[in-house]
Design a protein around this motif. Structure first.
Motif, PDB file in Angstrom:
ATOM      1  N   GLU B 119      12.422   6.453   4.631  1.00 28.39           N
ATOM      2  CA  GLU B 119      11.040   6.185   4.240  1.00 28.39           C
ATOM      3  C   GLU B 119      10.059   6.578   5.344  1.00 28.39           C
ATOM      4  O   GLU B 119       9.042   7.225   5.096  1.00 28.39           O
ATOM      5  N   TRP B 122       9.842  10.283   5.526  1.00 33.40           N
ATOM      6  CA  TRP B 122       9.100  10.834   4.401  1.00 33.40           C
ATOM      7  C   TRP B 122       7.596  10.603   4.588  1.00 33.40           C
ATOM      8  O   TRP B 122       6.780  11.504   4.370  1.00 33.40           O
ATOM      9  N   GLN B 123       7.213   9.407   5.023  1.00 30.03           N
ATOM     10  CA  GLN B 123       5.784   9.133   5.210  1.00 30.03           C
ATOM     11  C   GLN B 123       5.218   9.962   6.350  1.00 30.03           C
ATOM     12  O   GLN B 123       4.077  10.428   6.293  1.00 30.03           O
ATOM     13  N   ASP B 128       1.288  10.582   6.201  1.00 34.23           N
ATOM     14  CA  ASP B 128       0.793   9.214   6.057  1.00 34.23           C
ATOM     15  C   ASP B 128       1.090   8.344   7.273  1.00 34.23           C
ATOM     16  O   ASP B 128       0.581   7.229   7.373  1.00 34.23           O
ATOM     17  N   ILE B 248       4.533  -9.790  11.223  1.00 39.66           N
ATOM     18  CA  ILE B 248       3.471  -8.811  10.997  1.00 39.66           C
ATOM     19  C   ILE B 248       3.140  -8.707   9.518  1.00 39.66           C
ATOM     20  O   ILE B 248       1.983  -8.709   9.114  1.00 39.66           O
ATOM     21  N   GLU B 249       4.171  -8.588   8.692  1.00 37.62           N
ATOM     22  CA  GLU B 249       3.934  -8.382   7.268  1.00 37.62           C
ATOM     23  C   GLU B 249       5.148  -8.853   6.483  1.00 37.62           C
ATOM     24  O   GLU B 249       6.282  -8.810   6.974  1.00 37.62           O
ATOM     25  N   ARG B 273      11.594  -1.103   2.767  1.00 37.08           N
ATOM     26  CA  ARG B 273      10.944   0.169   3.094  1.00 37.08           C
ATOM     27  C   ARG B 273       9.431   0.021   3.162  1.00 37.08           C
ATOM     28  O   ARG B 273       8.772   0.488   4.086  1.00 37.08           O
ATOM     29  N   VAL B 274       8.876  -0.642   2.131  1.00 40.24           N
ATOM     30  CA  VAL B 274       7.430  -0.762   2.034  1.00 40.24           C
ATOM     31  C   VAL B 274       6.880  -1.644   3.157  1.00 40.24           C
ATOM     32  O   VAL B 274       5.875  -1.309   3.792  1.00 40.24           O
ATOM     33  N   ARG B 278       4.428  -0.441   6.273  1.00 41.42           N
ATOM     34  CA  ARG B 278       3.090  -1.016   6.472  1.00 41.42           C
ATOM     35  C   ARG B 278       2.929  -1.544   7.898  1.00 41.42           C
ATOM     36  O   ARG B 278       1.902  -1.317   8.544  1.00 41.42           O
ATOM     37  N   LYS B 281       2.524   1.288  10.303  1.00 39.22           N
ATOM     38  CA  LYS B 281       1.188   1.886  10.142  1.00 39.22           C
ATOM     39  C   LYS B 281       0.139   1.031  10.866  1.00 39.22           C
ATOM     40  O   LYS B 281      -0.720   1.558  11.581  1.00 39.22           O
ATOM     41  N   VAL B 297      -3.911  -9.656  12.145  1.00 35.37           N
ATOM     42  CA  VAL B 297      -3.851  -8.279  11.637  1.00 35.37           C
ATOM     43  C   VAL B 297      -5.190  -7.936  10.990  1.00 35.37           C
ATOM     44  O   VAL B 297      -5.562  -8.530   9.973  1.00 35.37           O
ATOM     45  N   PHE B 298      -5.891  -6.994  11.577  1.00 40.14           N
ATOM     46  CA  PHE B 298      -7.175  -6.562  11.012  1.00 40.14           C
ATOM     47  C   PHE B 298      -6.932  -5.357  10.104  1.00 40.14           C
ATOM     48  O   PHE B 298      -6.913  -4.211  10.589  1.00 40.14           O
TER      49      PHE B 298
END
Lengths: 299, 299, 299, 299
Positions: B119, B122-123, B128, B248-249, B273-274, B278, B281, B297-298
């Motif tokens: 992933e 690929w990004q 991206d 983080i997420e 993956r998602v 994120r 990023k 996280v802004f």
């Protein structure tokens, strides 16, 4: 004071006087579906919905839920059960048949936080909760007038460490013998094993976290301290293990660093309301089978 | 073998040669925003985005992220930093300024499961992921050809209980001195405290559960055993406490009784993956501040 | 009949007597943040939260929301506004300053479907909706007793095709001059352009679809006919174009082929309640700026 | 160049050489389930999963999916079909039986945007897409080397307004006669009615919006212009009406005013990948029945 019972409240179930639901769980094996569907066909029942699930094709458990219409159900149900017992015995089934027109009777337990109770009352009043709310039990007097304004009896039974046993005895007394399910709508007292035994897999609790994260007290404070980015709520059947019973439903919502504990609580209240209401709906529609410590939900 | 590097891969950052990002955290107090924005204005910087958060207005912490354009940034940045140090000192700031055109350099660690690595590649290839993937490190040789087909060096460094210290020494060696962040893309070895210390808040791990539920090994098997109705994944900075670092997420997906452990793993791979992508990023866009064991996280 | 107003209902705003919120939109340019933050600092205001967004760095629009505490706000606000006008003029700002302790006054319009009204009343009573519900207007008498039991005036103003103009005249009359925002909580009458003009970007409607899908009447029947797998609801400001105004908030839920139109409506009611309540909350917290036909929501 | 086909890629289906799936749709009536399950039992089949749905108990349509194991399936399937035809005729059934071990053969159509193709290839390679990707067809040459590196034939067939008919003739030619389903993985050409007729309910398209919102071209630009707060993607069977065919699956993600058209596209790519992959998975697992312009998905 019938003020809140608005005219649009109607009984969904009365529309289906001849409908029944059958729940079956048994060891898997060939011929179960054929036997059950043949039995129903021979008794002139029309299957309107059927779901099944086999935990593991090779030697696992088989679960089934069938909704069917049977002309003259009221008169024929006992005979039907008697005859079905033969098939049930052959396949070692656990099974139940429920008449849809016989509404389930609910007892709701609540402490000070009222949002889950208010949601259930609102859904009931709107005709979305197809059951009878027989009574409300609380260890606080706060919601008495509100609940009674719906025409529902409210029993204020205080609970302290010393009076717990006596309080539970009184609770069982006011509940009586014809309550199908008990809803702990943010009832903040621990239920004793003896009480649970009376209502095995018939007590639904809403826990204000995404279990098994944040078991026990103050889950929103725990969630804030851990800095999670998503919070949730969990409806589960109550067992002897605190917050450890079979999970019925969960849902979540995204939060951020901006949300302090109070904001988490505020967001959480809406999740709790929605999750508990869904779990109660599925229970009263006979959509849930429990196996070991897990649920099969046919929804 | 440049096969996979398709022509549309372009550098987003090159579009903003004069853009910088500033991250600030400090005890809250009056005049911080005024001082910082005045400073930037006096230096002819134009603020294009700004976020701030105060943990608790009365005596809490203040966090700020500012993106600004400054003509001639390349030549003036050092001077800018020197002058800003005076303001930073006045308010006891932790602060950093990043040049957007200086892409962050990533090292990706992977074991056998390749979906998170695929992933990220690929990004990155799709433009991206605005960073340089400097190298991939693995305790298995499996992905070597695949990674090298993107023109990225692949270091196979086996790890066993006996060779762990030596393996980490070699890992640090191949990483070198100019890696900004290490991504554990399903790297199944525990990192030593000494290694973590080198890259404090610069190692991102993806844990395949909705933390803090199911800490440790085999989280999907744990989730299946508990019968949860929602599964998730968590990206966090690695600290000495296993699966206990700043989150983080997170993201989740609904599952049902029909999903066995393999199906949970399959569903989970997409969530992992998602969520990891994120988190990476946001890190490379300098959107994350860490305070104690939590992130701001802004985004 | 004060029955429903439970003691825990408290004013959040009273906790912040010296807090104000400033909303700014203007063409982007250098120095805006510096000027505003300097101005506030010079007046001894302490910024507790600040958000900004630039639509396009090169020549676009700039949007800002600042929350600040100012000692002696009540006495100094008029002077502050007078002095800020100079800065506002320099940057061609649209701007507003709101005192947090001055609760917004709401008028709620409702027809027969009561779930959105009930939700707003419940949130208000729970202390989660920090505003005054000044009155309820309805073209039906059904909810009169219920609303009045909260101590809120209820105006039953029937509307027919012939009496529409006169009905709107009466509505404006009972609303009076000090209502900040009108909530159409499933109010099923179309508002005239003249009425809308009185309350430009101050009328919030809940549409029971995921706009722009299923504009107009009977959106759940439309959704069922189209066979969508997700349904939603949309809160938006009312403009002259039916269901075409600036979108404030949307949310959705998954449905399946098993859900008929009635079930879609039932599911939808919960989405509508949640979405409308969020939009109202953001509006009364001054989090929404409108630009052309879109919203910037700082939440 | 077998580089990408990693060893862990294994056939799920080979694990079930004796498994079949039956799809049935017919007018509802008594005795259907009994007849089908009796038929399977008499042929020594063991039902491992069964789903049914009745659109409307009184005179509606009945849909059923059964998964069963039959010893010696390969040799007995034709005979089974012949005998089942009698039951099918009695109930006016549309029906199909699929052998699980006979993998479906896919043709993937793609234009320039590669993310959906890359996702399908990755899932196929990981063993999560239990089908054969027989060929890729594109009106652009860009992905040729990449696709061929997986050992999959790539047919570059340019399409212009003038050559459209001839191009479709060539497409049908390279597809041949044994393709089960065509996946439009962001293929940006409109398919002619004649072509669609060849593959009725066997062409799956991914539309990059939450249909029916933003039918037609540039949906992300449309979504940005309308200021929606949630974007989505829709997988549907292709019919003669543009973006109007039966919806198989949809999913969404929250966006904000900060996301410009390019960011919406970036976010959307992940939604598109996930939604298309789910729809393809359900199709190849025979989980979808089409009735009029809607789908029944047994998942």
């Amino acid at each position: 004071m019938e003020l809140h019972v608005k005219p649009e409240h109607s009984s969904n179930t009365s529309a289906y006087p001849e409908r029944a639901r059958m729940l079956i769980s048994c060891p898997d094996g060939p011929g179960i579906v054929a036997a059950v569907s043949r039995f129903l066909f021979d008794h002139e029942a029309n299957i309107v919905q059927s779901d099944q699930y086999t935990m593991d094709p090779a030697g696992g458990m088989f679960f089934m839920r069938i909704e069917f219409d049977l002309p003259g159900l009221d008169d024929r149900l006992e005979q039907l059960k008697t005859e079905f017992a033969e098939i049930a015995g052959r396949f070692s089934m656990n099974w139940q048949i429920f008449q849809v027109s016989h509404k389930k009777r609910l007892a709701i337990f609540v402490s000070k936080e009222d949002h889950c109770l208010v949601e259930l009352l609102w859904q009931w009043q709107a005709g979305d909760l197809d059951a009878d709310i027989a009574l409300v039990v609380s260890n606080h007097p706060d919601m008495k007038e509100y609940v009674e304004s719906f025409g529902i009896p409210y029993h204020h039974i205080p609970v302290t460490a010393e009076t717990k046993t006596e309080a539970e005895r009184r609770q069982l007394e006011v509940i009586g013998n014809d309550i199908d399910v008990i809803i702990l709508a943010r009832y903040m007292q621990i239920i004793s094993p003896a009480f649970i035994e009376h209502y095995r897999h018939r007590i639904i609790n809403i826990h204000h976290s995404f279990l098994p994260a944040f078991v026990g007290g103050k889950p929103y404070a725990q969630a804030y301290a851990r800095g999670v980015k998503i919070i949730g709520a969990t409806a589960h059947y109550v067992t002897e293990e605190l917050d450890g019973g079979p999970i019925i439903e969960q849902d979540v919502q995204r939060v951020s660093h901006r949300d302090d504990v109070n904001e988490l609580k505020r967001i959480g209240r809406t999740i709790e309301r929605v999750v508990l209401a869904r779990a109660v709906k599925w229970h009263i529609e006979d959509r849930i089978l429990v196996h070991q410590n897990k649920t099969v939900v046919f929804n």
